[in-house]
Design an enzyme around this catalytic site. Sequence first.
Site, PDB file in Angstrom:
ATOM      1  CD1 TRP A 101      -2.111  -2.232   1.977  1.00  0.00           C
ATOM      2  CD2 TRP A 101      -2.828  -1.393  -0.143  1.00  0.00           C
ATOM      3  NE1 TRP A 101      -3.066  -2.952   1.508  1.00  0.00           N
ATOM      4  CE2 TRP A 101      -3.524  -2.460   0.290  1.00  0.00           C
ATOM      5  CE3 TRP A 101      -3.279  -0.741  -1.240  1.00  0.00           C
ATOM      6  CZ2 TRP A 101      -4.461  -3.119  -0.440  1.00  0.00           C
ATOM      7  CZ3 TRP A 101      -4.300  -1.230  -2.056  1.00  0.00           C
ATOM      8  CH2 TRP A 101      -4.945  -2.362  -1.632  1.00  0.00           C
ATOM      9  CG  ASP A 171      -3.465   3.626   4.487  1.00  0.00           C
ATOM     10  OD1 ASP A 171      -4.588   3.538   4.916  1.00  0.00           O
ATOM     11  OD2 ASP A 171      -3.261   3.039   3.312  1.00  0.00           O
ATOM     12  CE  LYS A 195      -8.945  -3.270   3.543  1.00  0.00           C
ATOM     13  NZ  LYS A 195      -7.620  -2.433   2.957  1.00  0.00           N
TER      14      LYS A 195
HETATM   15  C1  LIG Z   1      -7.386  -2.161   1.738  1.00  0.00           C
HETATM   16  C2  LIG Z   1      -6.195  -0.970   1.998  1.00  0.00           C
HETATM   17  C3  LIG Z   1      -6.169   0.058   0.930  1.00  0.00           C
HETATM   18  C4  LIG Z   1      -6.868   0.131  -0.070  1.00  0.00           C
HETATM   19  O1  LIG Z   1      -8.368   0.338   0.067  1.00  0.00           O
HETATM   20  P1  LIG Z   1      -9.092   0.729  -0.878  1.00  0.00           P
HETATM   21  O2  LIG Z   1     -10.340   1.457  -0.366  1.00  0.00           O
HETATM   22  O3  LIG Z   1      -9.766  -0.596  -1.608  1.00  0.00           O
HETATM   23  O4  LIG Z   1      -8.758   1.688  -1.993  1.00  0.00           O
HETATM   24  C5  LIG Z   1      -5.241   1.084   1.091  1.00  0.00           C
HETATM   25  N1  LIG Z   1      -4.234   1.031   2.405  1.00  0.00           N
HETATM   26  C6  LIG Z   1      -4.266   0.031   3.239  1.00  0.00           C
HETATM   27  C7  LIG Z   1      -3.427  -0.099   4.835  1.00  0.00           C
HETATM   28  C8  LIG Z   1      -5.258  -0.940   3.134  1.00  0.00           C
HETATM   29  O5  LIG Z   1      -5.586  -1.987   3.937  1.00  0.00           O
END
Ligand SMILES: *Cc1c(COP(=O)(O)O)cnc(C)c1O
Length: 360
Positions: A101, A171, A195
Site C-alpha cells: 500500500w 494511511d 477494514k
Molecule cells: C485495503 C487497504 C487499502 C486500499 O483500500 P481501497 O479502499 O480498496 O482503496 C489501502 N491501504 C491499506 C492500508 C489497506 O489496508
Amino acid sequence: MKRVYNFSAGPAVLPEEVLREAADEMLDYRGTGMSVMEMSHRSKAFETIITEAEQDLRELMNIPDNYKVLFLQGGASQQFAMIPMNLMKNKVADYIITGQWAKKAAAEAEKYGKVNRIASSADKTFSYIPDCTDLPIDADADYVYICENNTIYGTKYHKLPDTKGKPLVADVSSCFLSEPVNVTKYGVIYGGVQKNIGPAGVVIVIIREDLITEDVLFGTPTMLQYKIHADAKSLYNTPPAYGIYICGKVFKWLKNMGGLEVMKVRNEKKAKLLYDYLDESKMFHGTVEKKDRSLMNVPFVTGNEEMDAKFVKAAKEAGLENLKGHRTVGGMRASIYNAMPYEGVEALVAFMKKFEEENQ
Ligand SMILES: *Cc1c(COP(=O)(O)O)cnc(C)c1O
C-alpha cells in the site's frame, strides 16, 4: 441463520449488534417511513446522522478543533492521488515503504512530484518496520508518508517516525479506531472504512486545517480538493450516505464498549492469544518481527504450501472463513479487527491446535 467467524482483511466483520439495528431500521428509519438508503442527503434525518457520526468520531479519537473530519468516496486508493495533489506545494514528498500500500501510494505521488523513498523494509519482504528515529528528511518535503498498519504483511508502527517537523500523513485503513491515537502528531490521518469500521465506499480523512488550501496542483479536479469537501461539510455532492450511517452506528458501538482504551486492551488480549500459540507451535509460524507485530492482521505459515491450503480448506469447513493469505504473499492471515470477538480467536487457536495434532 448461521454466522461464521470471518477473518477477512476487508471488507470485514462488523459488530452483530450494529447489523441487527440496521436491519430493524431498514424499512422505516425512526418514523420517517423510509430507509436511510432512500433518503435525501439534505434531509433533517440525514443531517442528524452525519453530524452525530462526526461528533462521536471526534469524541472517540479526541480530535482537536483545528482538524476537519471528511467523509469521502474513492476508497483509500483515491487518497494516494488526492494527498499529493493537495499537499505538494514544493512538489517533494518523503515516503517510507513498508509494503504494497505504501508502494502504491508512492508510485501514484510520483505522477505529481518528486518522491523520496527514505526508508524501506523491502529487503526482508516487509516483515519489519524500519528504524525511523533519524530519517534523511528532505528540507523541501511537503510531508512524510507512512502506511501505519500493513494489512498484507501484518506489521504496525508502534512508534511514529520522527518527521523533523514535516507533516505526517498516515494511511490507517486497517488500524483505524483499534487503539487510542494522538491526533496532534499527524497532519493527515485517513483510511478506507471497510477494514475496521464499516461498509466499503467511505473513506474518512482527518486533516489539520492549515493543510487545507485552495493552492492545489494545477488541474486538480473539484471532487479531489479537500477544501471543497471541508467547506461543504462532506455534502458538496451526494455522500456515501448509507455507509456513513453504518459508520455512525459503529462509533456508538465503540463508545458503548468503553472507547478506544478499552478496545486496545481487548485487541491486545485477542492478538496475544494467537501470537502466543504461534510462538509455541511446531507447525505454524508468524512471519513478522515480534516488536513490529500488528494487533489487527496476523500472517502465519506452515512452511509447506500444500499444508497451508489443506488448513485453509479445513478451517472453512469448521466455520472459520477467509484465512487465506494475500495473493502476493501466500500462507494464512487472520484479520482480527475490533468486531472479531475473543471467542472467534479462541475458536481459531483451538482449531489450529487440533489441526497440528492431526497433521504431525
Ligand atoms: C485495503 C487497504 C487499502 C486500499 O483500500 P481501497 O479502499 O480498496 O482503496 C489501502 N491501504 C491499506 C492500508 C489497506 O489496508
